[in-house]
Design an enzyme around this catalytic site. Sequence first.
Site, PDB file in Angstrom:
ATOM      1  N   HIS A  70      63.350  57.623   0.368  1.00 54.48           N
ATOM      2  CA  HIS A  70      63.570  58.149  -0.984  1.00 54.48           C
ATOM      3  C   HIS A  70      63.559  57.080  -2.063  1.00 54.48           C
ATOM      4  O   HIS A  70      63.796  57.367  -3.228  1.00 54.48           O
ATOM      5  CB  HIS A  70      64.889  58.922  -1.057  1.00 54.48           C
ATOM      6  CG  HIS A  70      66.095  58.064  -0.837  1.00 54.48           C
ATOM      7  ND1 HIS A  70      66.655  57.316  -1.827  1.00 54.48           N
ATOM      8  CD2 HIS A  70      66.822  57.819   0.269  1.00 54.48           C
ATOM      9  CE1 HIS A  70      67.692  56.642  -1.342  1.00 54.48           C
ATOM     10  NE2 HIS A  70      67.811  56.927  -0.065  1.00 54.48           N
TER      11      HIS A  70
HETATM   12  N1  UDP Z   1      72.581  60.592   5.118  1.00 56.06           N
HETATM   13  C1  UDP Z   1      72.978  61.878   5.424  1.00 56.06           C
HETATM   14  N2  UDP Z   1      72.021  62.864   5.528  1.00 56.06           N
HETATM   15  C2  UDP Z   1      70.693  62.625   5.345  1.00 56.06           C
HETATM   16  C3  UDP Z   1      70.290  61.284   5.050  1.00 56.06           C
HETATM   17  C4  UDP Z   1      71.260  60.293   4.926  1.00 56.06           C
HETATM   18  O1  UDP Z   1      74.162  62.134   5.619  1.00 56.06           O
HETATM   19  O2  UDP Z   1      69.882  63.547   5.449  1.00 56.06           O
HETATM   20  C5  UDP Z   1      73.627  59.552   4.956  1.00 56.06           C
HETATM   21  C6  UDP Z   1      73.469  58.335   5.825  1.00 56.06           C
HETATM   22  O3  UDP Z   1      74.117  58.495   7.052  1.00 56.06           O
HETATM   23  C7  UDP Z   1      74.111  57.239   4.980  1.00 56.06           C
HETATM   24  C8  UDP Z   1      73.881  57.704   3.573  1.00 56.06           C
HETATM   25  O4  UDP Z   1      73.564  59.076   3.638  1.00 56.06           O
HETATM   26  O5  UDP Z   1      75.499  57.150   5.207  1.00 56.06           O
HETATM   27  C9  UDP Z   1      72.750  56.891   3.007  1.00 56.06           C
HETATM   28  O6  UDP Z   1      72.378  57.399   1.822  1.00 56.06           O
HETATM   29  P1  UDP Z   1      70.998  57.086   1.125  1.00 56.06           P
HETATM   30  O7  UDP Z   1      69.967  56.734   2.124  1.00 56.06           O
HETATM   31  O8  UDP Z   1      70.764  58.235   0.225  1.00 56.06           O
HETATM   32  O9  UDP Z   1      71.376  55.851   0.179  1.00 56.06           O
HETATM   33  P2  UDP Z   1      71.182  54.292   0.260  1.00 56.06           P
HETATM   34  O10 UDP Z   1      72.040  53.815   1.390  1.00 56.06           O
HETATM   35  O11 UDP Z   1      69.739  54.025   0.451  1.00 56.06           O
HETATM   36  O12 UDP Z   1      71.692  53.810  -1.053  1.00 56.06           O
END
Ligand code: UDP
Length: 359
Positions: A203
């Site tokens: 994303h």
């Molecule tokens: N996550 C979730 N469901 C999904 C995809 C990700 O619960 O379908 C959780 C994942 O386990 C992690 C968090 O969302 O704890 C990560 O979020 P994201 O990838 O949106 O953000 P980033 O870490 O890249 O800032």
Amino acid sequence: MKIVTVIGNRPQFVKAAAVSRLLRERHDEVLVHTGQHHDDELSAIFFEELAIPRPARQLHIAGGTNTEQTARMLAELGPLLDEEAPDVVLVYGDTNSTLAGGLAAAQRNVPVVHVEAGMRSFDRTMPEELNRVLTDHLSELLLVPSATAEANLARESVAGRVANVGDVMVDVSMMFQPRARADLKPLREAGVEPGEYILCTSHRAGNVDVPERLRRLVDLLLALDEPVVLPLHPRTGARLDAAGWLDELAAAPHVRLTPPLGYMAFTSLLTNARRMLTDSGGVQKEAYFASVPCVTLRDTTEWVETVDVGWNVLVDLDADRALQELRREPPTAHPELYGDGRAGERVVAAIDALAPVAA
Ligand code: UDP
């Protein structure tokens, strides 16, 4: 002390799950949800599953450019902070909610505590990188998850005090991964077997907002020769739909598209996957905690330790390299990289220590 915590999107809900409950044993916490992620799939289910206290103040600020969104948050958080008059403002990670919460507080001389401070990808084109750097430089207490983050902040000579507390996401993974691993219902629903599929999330703006790069992602997914489960972030779903590529992906027999999943279902799929393929920050670490090798769809990462130990590799959107790396066996050594699962306790202890200054 009275602490206003500002959160707004999925990874922040996960991080708050390690801290909020502990914080409330000793302090008065007012949880503010900016509304950056507002759909049930990205928000409500996390509060429920991770037993995060309900936000006391719910704003409704989503959409728009990063500039507009941050400005709207500042306009609402300013008066809110005047009204609540907290001793401390607590923010997590690297989103617009992080920067807006931090800046609105600093402009009122309220001390800012930044959890997950010091992370750097050194890629200033990432909106997250700007949010991190700016928030770190206006924070009074910078709580970092690793020695690398500590060194980054020393190099930048930040004004605030730095403490390595470990990673709050380790706490949450330790709490929930064992139960999630044992629950195979999400695998059955996706039509996959334990250890016989890839879990993929993507994303990042740099991958999905640029059509030519998004097409490379689609081609990479189509080239995989094993089942891949792809929980679609709304941003990615919208971009694929607009480009007319969603149906093409959905039609591929090995691609299992799902809506964004709740934490437990996602963690079940992650802990049982053969490999993780992602451009998420948090997921790279969660894969490491679960001992699932990760192939990262970026050319930089903040979580360099996972790469250094050989459990994570950066391939950007190079399909050939991704296919090759997805076949590579992980190393045998799996050292503890980000703490012992008690980061939440250390965050609260570090905030306690602010009391005489802030009172
Ligand atoms: N996550 C979730 N469901 C999904 C995809 C990700 O619960 O379908 C959780 C994942 O386990 C992690 C968090 O969302 O704890 C990560 O979020 P994201 O990838 O949106 O953000 P980033 O870490 O890249 O800032």
